[in-house]
Enzyme design. Sequence first.
Site, PDB file in Angstrom:
ATOM      1  N   TYR A 245       0.844  -1.198   0.000  1.00 18.18           N
ATOM      2  CA  TYR A 245       0.000   0.000   0.000  1.00 18.18           C
ATOM      3  C   TYR A 245       0.889   1.262   0.000  1.00 18.18           C
ATOM      4  O   TYR A 245       1.933   1.281   0.662  1.00 18.18           O
ATOM      5  CB  TYR A 245      -0.897  -0.044   1.239  1.00 18.18           C
ATOM      6  CG  TYR A 245      -1.769   1.167   1.391  1.00 18.18           C
ATOM      7  CD1 TYR A 245      -2.864   1.364   0.563  1.00 18.18           C
ATOM      8  CD2 TYR A 245      -1.479   2.131   2.347  1.00 18.18           C
ATOM      9  CE1 TYR A 245      -3.647   2.483   0.688  1.00 18.18           C
ATOM     10  CE2 TYR A 245      -2.265   3.258   2.482  1.00 18.18           C
ATOM     11  CZ  TYR A 245      -3.345   3.428   1.648  1.00 18.18           C
ATOM     12  OH  TYR A 245      -4.130   4.554   1.774  1.00 18.18           O
TER      13      TYR A 245
ATOM     14  N   LYS B  97     -11.932   0.194   4.888  1.00 14.89           N
ATOM     15  CA  LYS B  97     -12.351  -0.492   3.676  1.00 14.89           C
ATOM     16  C   LYS B  97     -13.593  -1.344   3.958  1.00 14.89           C
ATOM     17  O   LYS B  97     -14.633  -0.809   4.229  1.00 14.89           O
ATOM     18  CB  LYS B  97     -11.182  -1.283   3.114  1.00 14.89           C
ATOM     19  CG  LYS B  97      -9.866  -0.470   3.048  1.00 14.89           C
ATOM     20  CD  LYS B  97      -9.926   0.717   2.111  1.00 14.89           C
ATOM     21  CE  LYS B  97      -8.810   1.722   2.295  1.00 14.89           C
ATOM     22  NZ  LYS B  97      -7.462   1.200   2.220  1.00 14.89           N
TER      23      LYS B  97
END
Length: 432
Positions: free
Chosen positions: A134, A247
């Site tokens: 990420y 998320k």
Amino acid sequence: MAKPPKPYRSRKVGNRTLSPETLMMGFGHSPALSEGALKLPLFQTSTFVFRTAEEGKAFFELAYGLREKHQGEEIGLIYSRINNPNLEVLEDRLAVWDQAEKSLSFASGMAAISTAMWSYLRPRDTFVFSEPVYGGTEFLVHNILPQFGIEGVGFMAESGADGFREAAQKAVALAGKTGGRVGVIYVETPANPTNGLVDIALARQLSESMATPAGRPAVLVDNTFLGPLWQTPLSLGADLSITSLTKYVGGHSDLIAGSVSGEEAWLAPVRVMRTILGTMGDPHTAWLLLRSLETLKLRMDAAAAGAKIVAEYLANHPRVKSVWYLGFLPEDHPDRPLYERQCRSPGSTFSFEVKGGEKEAFAVLNALKVIKLAVSLGGTETLASHPAAMTHSDVPPESRARLGITEALIRLSIGVEDPADLVADLEQALSA
Ligand SMILES: *Cc1c(COP(=O)(O)O)cnc(C)c1O
């Protein structure tokens, strides 16, 4: 007066162990402690009142680890940087999904990742990490940790077990030179946006092979892409499982939060670091997350079912070059056995390449009407993004090429809309 009952902690009815989705409605909450409220109220308070000075003293002794707990003693509420009912119930429920002894909540996924790293790394230490990771993690690993004399050795998820072993050996050699230890093995799997897989059981094996009398490297796994429903790193050998709750768990694209789960022994240093850095979650966000957790399974199941339909549609489209959907991993692909061992679903986030380059990809993105153009994933709405120009634009072009992040690549995170509407939107955008 009868003592109020303990918060509801039973995971069993008769002989049956209740499923996580059932426990999300009440686990950890005792209405009797909250005026009979069915739902856990929002404890929007910075501090808690002690009944007596002796009680305050006892709570602090436990919070600061000054003595062991007496039989049946629970640490009381002190101050919302240390503990808070909304955080505690959220953490009880996250631990259920992660199959963990305990969970800690954080202000963001990055707060969770960085606090865990600070807990297990010291100057002169080295660590091993999978790539790609990420973007925020990438910055931490490449630009921030080295400023503190902490060097990472990366390996490509696609390089398999050999690449992983080689990086581990390099990290050991480097630690030998710097006079530190290998403090962490950090894995993100599946990787974004390539869906490359890293073997979590191998990470644990490598950690054990590096054990010294002072301990072994902590195996940290970022489980955001498939967690918490479709992959359980703790059951595969990870010491700490990290999730960006922003998320799937939050799931409505309206909050930022993170978590770290594992055995208390591995979490203890992380909890101390969280209290002192102040990276914990806040009560209101925890309250929103408790609501989100009630529908987590419904949402993730719907998103996965929709993703399958959309991926199959794209795979058969003449203007689409390739679709990187885990469900399409061929039987003879080297990652296939690993996929079957680690993942319970292909998930709902995947990438595809249009024929052409940036111009063609942008034309599709700009023509979308239902699907929104935004980064992030795991929300109720479907999002599309262009990794090369957005999330991975700071990755050097040669690394992007190595990773397969081409100008023609579009990433989709499928939501819970009617999949037929998503297909219709892609249909008109691809013919634009
Ligand atoms: C979003 C994300 C993060 C960071 O989470 P935040 O909540 O935005 O701080 C970390 N890892 C992965 C895989 C992510 O998708």
